[in-house]
Design a protein around this motif. Structure first.
Motif, PDB file in Angstrom:
ATOM      1  N   GLY A 243       0.814  -1.210   0.000  1.00 15.43           N
ATOM      2  CA  GLY A 243       0.000   0.000   0.000  1.00 15.43           C
ATOM      3  C   GLY A 243       0.844   1.253   0.000  1.00 15.43           C
ATOM      4  N   LYS A 244       1.910   1.252   0.780  1.00 15.64           N
ATOM      5  CA  LYS A 244       2.791   2.412   0.810  1.00 15.64           C
ATOM      6  C   LYS A 244       3.467   2.623  -0.548  1.00 15.64           C
ATOM      7  CE  LYS A 244       3.852   2.648   5.741  1.00 15.64           C
ATOM      8  NZ  LYS A 244       4.906   2.751   6.769  1.00 15.64           N
ATOM      9  N   ALA A 245       3.892   1.544  -1.166  1.00 13.78           N
ATOM     10  CA  ALA A 245       4.539   1.666  -2.476  1.00 13.78           C
ATOM     11  C   ALA A 245       3.572   2.228  -3.509  1.00 13.78           C
ATOM     12  CB  ALA A 245       5.065   0.303  -2.915  1.00 13.78           C
ATOM     13  N   ALA A 246       2.319   1.744  -3.485  1.00 11.93           N
ATOM     14  CA  ALA A 246       1.320   2.236  -4.437  1.00 11.93           C
ATOM     15  C   ALA A 246       1.013   3.708  -4.194  1.00 11.93           C
ATOM     16  CB  ALA A 246       0.048   1.391  -4.336  1.00 11.93           C
ATOM     17  N   ALA A 247       0.897   4.094  -2.919  1.00 12.22           N
ATOM     18  CA  ALA A 247       0.584   5.484  -2.594  1.00 12.22           C
ATOM     19  C   ALA A 247       1.726   6.406  -3.019  1.00 12.22           C
ATOM     20  CB  ALA A 247       0.310   5.615  -1.100  1.00 12.22           C
ATOM     21  N   LYS A 248       2.960   6.006  -2.753  1.00  6.98           N
ATOM     22  CA  LYS A 248       4.095   6.842  -3.143  1.00  6.98           C
ATOM     23  C   LYS A 248       4.184   6.988  -4.664  1.00  6.98           C
ATOM     24  CE  LYS A 248       7.172   6.218   0.820  1.00  6.98           C
ATOM     25  NZ  LYS A 248       8.508   5.765   1.276  1.00  6.98           N
ATOM     26  N   SER A 249       3.937   5.900  -5.377  1.00  5.95           N
ATOM     27  CA  SER A 249       3.961   5.967  -6.833  1.00  5.95           C
ATOM     28  C   SER A 249       2.885   6.915  -7.354  1.00  5.95           C
ATOM     29  CB  SER A 249       3.759   4.563  -7.408  1.00  5.95           C
ATOM     30  OG  SER A 249       3.697   4.593  -8.818  1.00  5.95           O
ATOM     31  N   ALA A 250       1.697   6.863  -6.731  1.00  4.89           N
ATOM     32  CA  ALA A 250       0.606   7.738  -7.150  1.00  4.89           C
ATOM     33  C   ALA A 250       0.938   9.202  -6.879  1.00  4.89           C
ATOM     34  CB  ALA A 250      -0.677   7.345  -6.432  1.00  4.89           C
ATOM     35  N   VAL A 251       1.526   9.479  -5.727  1.00  5.40           N
ATOM     36  CA  VAL A 251       1.896  10.861  -5.400  1.00  5.40           C
ATOM     37  C   VAL A 251       2.949  11.374  -6.367  1.00  5.40           C
ATOM     38  CG1 VAL A 251       3.037  12.290  -3.663  1.00  5.40           C
ATOM     39  CG2 VAL A 251       1.227  10.719  -2.974  1.00  5.40           C
ATOM     40  N   GLU A 252       3.925  10.539  -6.694  1.00  3.97           N
ATOM     41  CA  GLU A 252       4.980  10.965  -7.621  1.00  3.97           C
ATOM     42  C   GLU A 252       4.440  11.254  -9.014  1.00  3.97           C
ATOM     43  OE1 GLU A 252       8.139  11.788  -7.245  1.00  3.97           O
ATOM     44  OE2 GLU A 252       7.816  11.597  -5.090  1.00  3.97           O
ATOM     45  N   SER A 253       3.291  10.672  -9.359  1.00  2.00           N
ATOM     46  CA  SER A 253       2.723  10.876 -10.695  1.00  2.00           C
ATOM     47  C   SER A 253       1.957  12.187 -10.819  1.00  2.00           C
ATOM     48  CB  SER A 253       1.780   9.715 -11.038  1.00  2.00           C
ATOM     49  OG  SER A 253       0.583   9.780 -10.258  1.00  2.00           O
ATOM     50  N   LEU A 254       1.758  12.901  -9.718  1.00  2.00           N
ATOM     51  CA  LEU A 254       0.968  14.126  -9.770  1.00  2.00           C
ATOM     52  C   LEU A 254       1.657  15.187 -10.628  1.00  2.00           C
ATOM     53  CD1 LEU A 254      -0.145  14.431  -6.016  1.00  2.00           C
ATOM     54  CD2 LEU A 254      -1.494  13.594  -7.961  1.00  2.00           C
ATOM     55  N   VAL A 255       0.847  15.884 -11.426  1.00  2.00           N
ATOM     56  CA  VAL A 255       1.338  16.933 -12.312  1.00  2.00           C
ATOM     57  C   VAL A 255       0.523  18.195 -12.057  1.00  2.00           C
ATOM     58  CG1 VAL A 255       1.669  17.641 -14.708  1.00  2.00           C
ATOM     59  CG2 VAL A 255       2.012  15.246 -14.057  1.00  2.00           C
ATOM     60  N   ALA A 256       1.181  19.337 -11.995  1.00  2.00           N
ATOM     61  CA  ALA A 256       0.508  20.602 -11.714  1.00  2.00           C
ATOM     62  C   ALA A 256       0.053  21.273 -13.004  1.00  2.00           C
ATOM     63  CB  ALA A 256       1.434  21.534 -10.948  1.00  2.00           C
ATOM     64  N   ARG A 257      -1.244  21.632 -13.059  1.00  2.00           N
ATOM     65  CA  ARG A 257      -1.788  22.380 -14.191  1.00  2.00           C
ATOM     66  C   ARG A 257      -3.237  22.747 -13.879  1.00  2.00           C
ATOM     67  NH1 ARG A 257      -1.570  17.203 -18.168  1.00  2.00           N
ATOM     68  NH2 ARG A 257      -3.121  15.901 -17.126  1.00  2.00           N
TER      69      ARG A 257
END
Length: 650
Positions: A243-257
């Motif tokens: 779960g932690k690995a999935a959450a970190k991967s999801a956070v790293e994928s965030l893009v600002a726009r």
């Protein structure tokens, strides 16, 4: 309805209209004309508002779509689930770029957020250990303003302090973070609008990494991001290794726009909590934004016009609001990031949901702000706490209660009263000032029983209901009282309450532009605080309160400093004092956090909150060293490759 008018271009992309290329067009009710492909996505999601003039369309425009090429017979056409219709408020015109504008679409999400990972209930042995090691039951004590009142005298505003303290944990448990506790369902609502691009988004990702690392395997996390629209990035996942690995991967994928749609972000968070199949004992929401909501027009408290203020509660989903029949479903702790966020909106969102508002003026310490918050959330030991007060003498009546944002009630006859407290973190304290009417008594009465105070609550460790009752609060009734000594506890709380009231008064003055008046209110109160007996006696909380008032006085002195950081600093202070709970108040002073702000923001911090804050700072220092090491190694390598003086490379 095809057309070929070259003088009437598409109102979005500005390209000429025409049938060439098979482009379909339509003319809306407001007479603006669009290519079908320019407007179709917005129409498909239920947006019946013209992006140019904001005119609301009464029905979907009728358009002619080009027919797609038929698919080969050998390839079956995929079945698509009907899209969920969303109402999307229009962007204000200054935010709508015309040329090449296309609505941003997110991948389709489930109709119902009922795919949360199943909670793993602790074993009976774990519950027993948690109950045993939680530090016992909540403590209730009272302090009278004076220990004695002459028997032939009556008092109309005799102060009594009611003090409650939640069960605690040992210092070792707070530092290690391994004390048995109730599991948490946490939803983080993160602003990823265009203004978060670059360093801000990188710091947010780093802070989220710290949060994920410090959640336990029984805790669950859901990440929601918002810009023009909101998106549930992860379902409620248990923070185990996967779960932690999935959450970190999801956070790293965030893009600002894109823009800033706070209301949609909160609505999505509300759905995550409302539609979950399973529930952990504790639920909470963290909201971070660096901007202002540009999609939801708030209702006005007195109608639009001079003196009217926006009703920011329009941003809050109804399920997050308390009612007379239920407590808050989950507090929303808000974080205003930088100097351009809407501090008033973030403060109202927090106040209306029993959360706290934190101001992060120094963007580099966002991780510390999150750390202090989750240090408390991971140690909730008391829920649904309610303090009740009952008169113990026919002539004793409760006149009023100073309870800040905690809902208090005094019965019509003044014979009983109550304060609704809600959740408490381990070691957390609450103080409430009661003002009583104390009657004269007969000569035979040696003391007067004033009130009896009790507190009922639910213990989160075992889920049991607990009632705690303090002994009668009494006052001696001698024939005469000479040089009665005032209670230091009561005096300390009175000083704090009066300071909190003056902070609110100064903020109101600053909002109407009376900055000199606001500064004078704060400076006068600051002098009263530093000259109080508690401050002169070395009380650290009173000294930090004096420093906080002085800092506020500087920030409110003119319109520019107030708009830049003074408003947010004052609102964060008001949130902290009204809830008696630590919140971040981190002012950027040339890249360094102001020490007075740091002292004031931690004045209500529990041992676990301080321990988590120290852990965050240590992690940031280690990360900074790691980032510098490659640069140092590279310089050493380059240095070793240079020829010695006088030696020429061949």
């Amino acid at each position: 309805m095809e057309g070929t008018d070259q003088s009437n271009p598409c109102a979005i992309c500005l390209a000429a209209m025409g049938a060439a290329g098979g482009q379909a067009i339509f003319t809306a009710e407001c007479s603006h004309t669009f290519h079908f492909h320019c407007i179709s996505a917005s129409v498909a999601h239920g947006n019946l508002v013209c992006p140019l003039c904001n005119a609301r369309w009464r029905e979907l425009p009728s358009v002619v779509q080009p027919q797609p090429a038929p698919m080969p017979r050998t390839q079956p056409q995929p079945l698509r689930r009907p899209e969920r219709m969303h109402h999307v408020q229009p962007l204000p015109m200054r935010h709508v770029p015309l040329h090449g504008w296309q609505p941003q679409l997110h991948p389709e999400e489930p109709q119902v957020f009922d795919d949360d990972e199943q909670v793993e209930p602790p074993s009976s042995g774990d519950q027993a250990a948690a109950s045993f090691r939680s530090g016992g039951t909540l403590a209730v004590t009272t302090h009278t303003e004076y220990s004695a009142v002459a028997r032939d005298s009556s008092r109309d505003n005799f102060a009594v302090l009611v003090h409650i303290k939640a069960p605690g944990m040992t210092d070792a448990e707070a530092a290690a973070g391994d004390a048995p506790r109730a599991p948490l369902d946490l939803v983080t609502v993160l602003d990823v609008s265009g203004s978060m691009i670059g360093a801000k988004l990188a710091l947010l990702k780093q802070a989220m990494g710290f949060v994920i690392d410090n959640l336990g395997p029984h805790d669950r996390l859901s990440v929601v991001s918002f810009s023009d629209r909101a998106r549930r990035v992860t379902r409620l996942l248990r923070m185990s290794g996967d779960g932690k690995a999935a959450a970190k991967s999801a956070v790293e994928s965030l893009v600002a726009r894109g823009g800033t749609n706070i209301a949609e972000g909160l609505r999505t968070a509300a759905r995550v909590l409302e539609e979950r199949r399973h529930r952990n004992t504790v639920s909470s929401v963290i909201l971070l934004s660096d901007g202002q909501d540009t999609y939801t027009a708030p209702r006005w408290s007195r109608g639009p016009g001079a003196g009217a203020t926006p009703n920011y509660e329009a941003l809050v989903p109804p399920s997050f609001m308390a009612t007379s029949t239920r407590d808050w479903s989950a507090p929303v702790h808000t974080f205003g990031f930088g100097n351009d966020h809407d501090a008033a909106a973030m403060h109202v969102i927090a106040e209306s949901t029993a959360g706290t508002f934190s101001y992060i003026g120094n963007e580099a310490v966002i991780q510390d702000a999150f750390a202090q918050c989750i240090g408390g959330l991971l140690t909730v030991v008391v829920q649904d706490a309610r303090v009740t007060i009952a008169s113990r003498h026919p002539g004793v009546h409760v006149g009023s209660i100073k309870s800040g944002r905690y809902e208090s009630r005094v019965d019509e006859d003044g014979r009983s009263a109550s304060v609704r407290v809600g959740e408490l973190y381990a070691d957390e304290e609450r103080r409430f000032l009661l003002f009583l009417t104390v009657p004269a008594v007969e000569a035979t009465d040696g003391e007067t029983a004033l009130i009896k105070v009790s507190c009922s609550y639910r213990d989160t460790a075992g889920g049991t209901h607990v009632d705690v009752t303090a002994g009668d609060t009494v006052v001696a009734r001698p024939e005469q009282v000479v040089d009665a000594e005032r209670s230091a506890e009561v005096e300390r709380e009175r000083v704090r309450v009066e300071a909190a009231e003056d902070i609110a008064a100064a903020r109101a003055a600053a909002e109407r532009g009376a900055h000199q008046e606001a500064m004078e209110i704060l400076m006068s109160r600051q002098q009263a605080v530093v000259q109080s007996g508690a401050a002169l006696g070395g009380d650290a909380a009173m000294q930090s309160l004096g420093a906080e008032l002085q800092e506020m006085g500087q920030l409110v002195s003119n319109g520019n400093s107030y708009a830049r950081s003074g408003r947010a600093f004052m609102l964060s202070g008001m949130s902290r004092h009204s809830h008696q709970r630590a919140s971040a108040n981190m002012v950027n002073m040339g890249g360094y956090m102001n020490m007075a702000a740091e002292a004031s923001s931690s004045s209500f911090a529990t041992p676990a909150m301080r321990a988590m804050l120290l852990r965050s700072r240590k992690a940031r220092e280690e990360s900074s060293v790691e980032q510098q090491q490659p640069s140092k190694a590279r310089k050493e390598a380059e240095s070793s490759a240079l020829p010695e003086p006088g030696v020429v490379n061949q």
